[in-house]
Design an enzyme around this catalytic site. Structure first.
Site, PDB file in Angstrom:
ATOM      1  N   CYS A  58      40.725  14.274 -24.935  1.00 48.42           N
ATOM      2  CA  CYS A  58      39.986  13.778 -23.754  1.00 48.42           C
ATOM      3  C   CYS A  58      40.162  14.694 -22.545  1.00 48.42           C
ATOM      4  O   CYS A  58      39.342  14.678 -21.630  1.00 48.42           O
ATOM      5  CB  CYS A  58      40.496  12.420 -23.298  1.00 48.42           C
ATOM      6  N   ALA A 109      45.941   5.616 -19.376  1.00 52.33           N
ATOM      7  CA  ALA A 109      44.536   5.568 -18.943  1.00 52.33           C
ATOM      8  C   ALA A 109      43.598   5.445 -20.131  1.00 52.33           C
ATOM      9  O   ALA A 109      42.384   5.367 -19.971  1.00 52.33           O
ATOM     10  CB  ALA A 109      44.188   6.838 -18.164  1.00 52.33           C
ATOM     11  N   HIS A 130      35.756   5.199 -27.125  1.00 52.32           N
ATOM     12  CA  HIS A 130      34.989   6.453 -27.250  1.00 52.32           C
ATOM     13  C   HIS A 130      35.229   6.961 -28.674  1.00 52.32           C
ATOM     14  O   HIS A 130      36.344   6.812 -29.195  1.00 52.32           O
ATOM     15  CB  HIS A 130      35.507   7.549 -26.303  1.00 52.32           C
TER      16      HIS A 130
HETATM   17  N1  ARG Z   1      40.333   6.172 -18.116  1.00 55.45           N
HETATM   18  C1  ARG Z   1      39.293   6.938 -18.714  1.00 55.45           C
HETATM   19  C2  ARG Z   1      38.106   6.054 -19.013  1.00 55.45           C
HETATM   20  O1  ARG Z   1      38.293   4.904 -19.330  1.00 55.45           O
HETATM   21  C3  ARG Z   1      39.788   7.630 -19.944  1.00 55.45           C
HETATM   22  C4  ARG Z   1      38.780   8.521 -20.591  1.00 55.45           C
HETATM   23  C5  ARG Z   1      39.214   9.074 -21.912  1.00 55.45           C
HETATM   24  N2  ARG Z   1      38.252   9.973 -22.391  1.00 55.45           N
HETATM   25  C6  ARG Z   1      37.854  10.093 -23.666  1.00 55.45           C
HETATM   26  N3  ARG Z   1      37.043  11.045 -23.949  1.00 55.45           N
HETATM   27  N4  ARG Z   1      38.223   9.251 -24.596  1.00 55.45           N
HETATM   28  O2  ARG Z   1      36.973   6.458 -18.916  1.00 55.45           O
END
Ligand code: ARG
Length: 267
Positions: A261, A255, A168
């Site tokens: 996040c 995660a 992301h």
């Molecule tokens: N485990 C989540 C996923 O893979 C983590 C999300 C993290 N969010 C972020 N905005 N980077 O979707």
């Protein structure tokens, strides 16, 4: 005016599937540590002067605590996410309900476009007050930005993500102000690096700190909340006049997430 932020308590948080390279089913999260880390982040954000709203957590949605992916507040409306993985798409209805009862007008890509491309909200769209930097390549599709009618194309900066550990844009880029941002350059394609450099000044973080999610910071005026273990970035920010707060985020790194996040801007 107070900055408004949405958070979701981690009551049902856990590593229950693997949808990014950080997640390993055998590397479970410790419930108490996760709750303590989230509470500390909540208190730090509150102490920096933001107003926090809470959405009730839902059993069976272990990643719902990552509210950055709920959607994006854009031009006074919420663009709801269309999650790439079914494990997370179940969150969308809960977020939609909450946004509506909170009085937001919600645009739902899935009901507006029959075969909507994917879009993972503020996790893949960050503004510095002038441009909106949008990430594509892993979770969100480039066509969501170019082919749907949600965005004002003129201000979009399309950033191609190329390293699966930084899936992301908020894992590797963080605007601090108009014309200043933090980034981990290697997370982006060479072409996108050049484009981003042409739009803003960039402070690079090294690989070690990038993997501590240094770029996943919450910025509230001149306060920056980063994960612990980012000494070089901390020094750089202090030299620029920022006050830096470090929060331990190791339970959330499991995660593939950290400070930013766990938040969603609502103003
Ligand atoms: N485990 C989540 C996923 O893979 C983590 C999300 C993290 N969010 C972020 N905005 N980077 O979707």
């Amino acid at each position: 005016m107070l900055m408004k932020i949405l958070m979701c308590p981690p009551d049902h948080y856990g590593i229950e599937y693997e949808i990014n390279p950080w997640m390993k089913l055998e590397n479970k999260s410790d419930r108490e540590r996760a709750l303590a880390q989230w509470n500390k982040l909540y208190q730090t954000i509150h102490a920096c002067g933001a107003e926090i709203s809470l959405i009730p957590p839902v059993n069976g949605c272990p990643d719902m605590t990552f509210t950055a992916n709920a959607g994006l507040l854009y031009q006074n409306k919420i663009i709801l996410s269309h999650f790439k993985y079914p494990q997370r798409e179940v969150e969308a209805a809960h977020f939609e309900k909450w946004f509506k009862q909170a009085g937001f007008q919600v645009l739902n890509p899935v009901s507006e476009h029959e075969h909507s491309p994917f879009f993972e909200g503020a996790g893949d769209a960050l503004t510095d007050g002038e441009f909106v930097y949008v990430g594509f390549g892993f979770r969100s599709d480039l066509s969501f930005y170019t082919q749907t009618s949600f965005f004002d194309q003129e201000k979009l900066v399309m950033c191609e993500l190329v390293d699966p550990y930084f899936y992301h844009i908020d894992t590797c880029f963080c605007p601090l102000d108009k014309n200043l941002a933090i980034w981990y350059p290697n997370a982006f394609s060479a072409e996108s690096q050049t484009l981003m450099q042409s739009k803003t000044h960039l402070i690079a973080v090294n690989e070690e700190e990038a993997k501590r999610f240094a770029c996943n910071a919450v910025v509230i005026d001149k306060h920056v909340i980063t994960p612990t273990g980012c000494p070089n970035l901390t020094n750089d920010l202090k030299a620029l006049g920022y006050t830096v707060f470090a929060c331990e985020m190791d339970e959330y790194l499991k995660a593939g997430g950290a400070c930013k996040c766990l938040t969603l801007r609502l103003d």
